[in-house]
Design a protein around this motif. Structure first.
Motif, mmCIF file in Angstrom:
data_model
loop_
_atom_site.group_PDB
_atom_site.id
_atom_site.type_symbol
_atom_site.label_atom_id
_atom_site.label_comp_id
_atom_site.label_asym_id
_atom_site.label_seq_id
_atom_site.Cartn_x
_atom_site.Cartn_y
_atom_site.Cartn_z
ATOM 1 N N THR A 1 0.557 -1.269 -0.446
ATOM 2 C CA THR A 1 0.066 0.290 0.084
ATOM 3 C C THR A 1 0.904 1.168 -0.268
ATOM 4 O O THR A 1 2.000 1.179 -0.323
ATOM 5 C CB THR A 1 -0.799 -0.706 1.400
ATOM 6 N N PRO A 2 0.509 2.313 -0.347
ATOM 7 C CA PRO A 2 1.165 3.973 -0.266
ATOM 8 C C PRO A 2 1.551 4.025 1.752
ATOM 9 O O PRO A 2 2.139 5.215 1.171
ATOM 10 C CB PRO A 2 0.564 4.859 -0.356
ATOM 11 N N PHE A 3 1.406 3.059 2.320
ATOM 12 C CA PHE A 3 1.697 3.540 3.625
ATOM 13 C C PHE A 3 3.105 3.300 4.290
ATOM 14 O O PHE A 3 4.345 2.455 3.607
ATOM 15 C CB PHE A 3 1.054 2.387 4.404
ATOM 16 N N LYS A 4 3.770 4.167 4.509
ATOM 17 C CA LYS A 4 4.816 4.898 5.193
ATOM 18 C C LYS A 4 4.664 4.404 6.683
ATOM 19 O O LYS A 4 4.097 4.770 7.335
ATOM 20 C CB LYS A 4 5.942 5.917 4.930
ATOM 21 N N VAL A 5 5.273 3.545 7.436
ATOM 22 C CA VAL A 5 5.381 3.363 8.601
ATOM 23 C C VAL A 5 6.827 3.123 8.993
ATOM 24 O O VAL A 5 7.334 1.940 8.694
ATOM 25 C CB VAL A 5 4.751 1.548 8.931
ATOM 26 N N ASN A 6 7.003 4.297 10.323
ATOM 27 C CA ASN A 6 8.521 3.905 10.514
ATOM 28 C C ASN A 6 8.585 3.718 12.285
ATOM 29 O O ASN A 6 7.607 4.164 12.786
ATOM 30 C CB ASN A 6 9.170 5.157 9.936
ATOM 31 N N ALA A 7 9.968 3.815 12.618
ATOM 32 C CA ALA A 7 10.203 3.935 14.065
ATOM 33 C C ALA A 7 10.699 5.214 14.726
ATOM 34 O O ALA A 7 11.812 4.973 13.372
ATOM 35 C CB ALA A 7 10.562 2.864 14.833
ATOM 36 N N VAL A 8 10.907 6.246 15.267
ATOM 37 C CA VAL A 8 12.053 7.453 15.601
ATOM 38 C C VAL A 8 12.525 7.740 16.770
ATOM 39 O O VAL A 8 11.578 7.853 17.766
ATOM 40 C CB VAL A 8 12.302 8.459 14.707
#
Length: 245
Positions: free
Chosen positions: A184-191
């Motif tokens: 999907t177009p989602f961007k999922v990240n941890a910072v």
């Protein structure tokens, strides 16, 4: 105008992140466990000329509060472009593996882990309506098993049996979520915003909220070609920002 929801945004890193997204042209729903504190934060932003923001009562550890916030925001918009899961607590002291009370573990996990899940699941339908949705989970390098097992890491001796595991769990959730949304177009990240001087650590940190807010905002502003399923800590790795889980 793109829209963002930030949990725990009435002060510190969350508040600064809100400020930076507002400057980038976003409309911000400023989540605050105490609505009065959220209203005060919004008033400060309005005084700075940043008016595309409104407070939302949101206690991530309270399922009823999360549901109410979803209903409130759902009446105002059909789409959410950014979700920043920023709300977190440290659990206090002691944090020794053999002496910390079980109630402390439960309280911290309710906010730092289960709260993120509750909010993400509640707002995923609005995020799906965005052509380029971003989910940013504010984690900590203290949750990296790789770093925690490396004697050369500068924070190696700073172990916390309550807080750190909650961020390790959050990291795993981030990976799983990114995988499920990979097509999907989602961007999922941890910072990891860094060791920042805030109320969270009694202002013992060495970084500024401005630096931390910029680190979180950069991931929130990722374009379609940006990374997903990654863990970033510019404090730990100034060159590329990416660190090991």
């Amino acid at each position: 105008m793109k829209k963002a929801l930030i949990t725990g945004a009435n002060k510190s890193i969350g508040f600064e992140t809100a400020r930076q997204l507002l400057r980038a042209g976003y409309y911000v729903y400023l989540g605050s466990r105490d609505l009065a504190n959220g209203q005060q934060a919004v008033a400060q932003l309005h005084a700075e000329g940043l008016t595309q923001v409104e407070p939302v009562q949101l206690d991530v550890a309270d399922v009823a509060s999360v549901s109410a916030a979803r209903q409130t925001i759902g009446k105002k918009t059909d789409v959410l472009d950014v979700l920043i899961n920023n709300a977190g607590i440290n659990g206090g002291m002691p944090q020794g593996a053999l002496v910390a009370e079980l109630s402390s573990f439960k309280r911290v996990f309710d906010t730092n882990y289960f709260g993120v899940i509750a909010v993400t699941q509640a707002f995923i339908d609005l995020l799906r309506q965005s052509p380029a949705p971003n989910i940013v989970n504010v984690s900590s390098s203290a949750g990296s098993l790789t770093l925690q097992s490396d004697p050369s890491w500068k924070y190696y001796a700073h172990k916390g049996a309550v807080y750190s595991p909650s961020k390790s769990a959050l990291n795993m959730y981030t990976l799983t979520l990114a995988y499920e949304l990979r097509d999907t177009p989602f961007k999922v990240n941890a910072v990891d915003p860094g060791f920042v001087a805030t109320d969270f650590n009694h202002h013992r940190g060495t970084g500024t909220v401005q630096e931390a807010g910029a680190r979180v905002a950069r991931l929130a502003l990722l374009g379609p070609d940006g990374p997903t399923g990654k863990f970033f800590s510019e404090e730990t790795n100034p060159e590329t920002g990416e660190i090991a889980w």
